[in-house]
Write a protein that holds these residues in place. Sequence first.
Motif, PDB file in Angstrom:
ATOM      1  N   ASP A  97       0.827  -1.199   0.000  1.00  9.53           N
ATOM      2  CA  ASP A  97       0.000   0.000   0.000  1.00  9.53           C
ATOM      3  C   ASP A  97       0.863   1.252   0.000  1.00  9.53           C
ATOM      4  OD1 ASP A  97      -2.329  -1.488   0.089  1.00  9.53           O
ATOM      5  OD2 ASP A  97      -2.385  -1.509   2.276  1.00  9.53           O
ATOM      6  N   ASP A  98       2.159   1.066   0.223  1.00 10.05           N
ATOM      7  CA  ASP A  98       3.105   2.180   0.309  1.00 10.05           C
ATOM      8  C   ASP A  98       3.574   2.559  -1.098  1.00 10.05           C
ATOM      9  OD1 ASP A  98       5.193   3.934   0.800  1.00 10.05           O
ATOM     10  OD2 ASP A  98       6.079   2.724   2.391  1.00 10.05           O
ATOM     11  N   ASP A  99       3.288   3.792  -1.542  1.00  6.02           N
ATOM     12  CA  ASP A  99       3.692   4.255  -2.866  1.00  6.02           C
ATOM     13  C   ASP A  99       5.205   4.354  -3.019  1.00  6.02           C
ATOM     14  OD1 ASP A  99       1.094   4.428  -3.780  1.00  6.02           O
ATOM     15  OD2 ASP A  99       0.883   6.550  -3.261  1.00  6.02           O
ATOM     16  N   ASP A 100       5.950   4.281  -1.922  1.00  5.50           N
ATOM     17  CA  ASP A 100       7.401   4.400  -1.972  1.00  5.50           C
ATOM     18  C   ASP A 100       8.109   3.052  -1.946  1.00  5.50           C
ATOM     19  OD1 ASP A 100       7.484   7.217  -2.169  1.00  5.50           O
ATOM     20  OD2 ASP A 100       7.057   7.376  -0.023  1.00  5.50           O
ATOM     21  N   VAL A 101       7.371   1.957  -2.041  1.00  6.32           N
ATOM     22  CA  VAL A 101       7.956   0.623  -2.183  1.00  6.32           C
ATOM     23  C   VAL A 101       7.628   0.167  -3.601  1.00  6.32           C
ATOM     24  CG1 VAL A 101       7.991  -1.768  -1.383  1.00  6.32           C
ATOM     25  CG2 VAL A 101       7.732   0.102   0.268  1.00  6.32           C
TER      26      VAL A 101
END
Length: 109
Positions: A97-101
């Motif tokens: 859910d993390d846009d930075d992963v």
Amino acid sequence: MSTLGIVSRNPETNEMRGQIGLLGRRNPLGIEITPNTEKRGEKQPDFRIWSGPNDIGAGWIKPNRETGKPYVSLRIFHPQIAPWPIYANLGRAAGQDDDDVLALIVNAA
């Protein structure tokens, strides 16, 4: 399409760090994808890809043909990795859910 590796992006610097798994290597290869601060022309890459002190590739920001949303297209090449370039895109990692992963998704032709 298959996932070559996972990177985590620092939203403040836009630098990404992670690992890629390669056939024939027992351990994943650590990588860092950094903005190309020396970019002077349209054809020069937006990012450089490093493994330790070795420059192993580059990345370009491109628009998605359907949505126009930007993504990063990567070209990884070093003779100790493979005798040919590996082409991949950065995209949201499965189950994240993390846009930075982000996942390095290999373009299989």
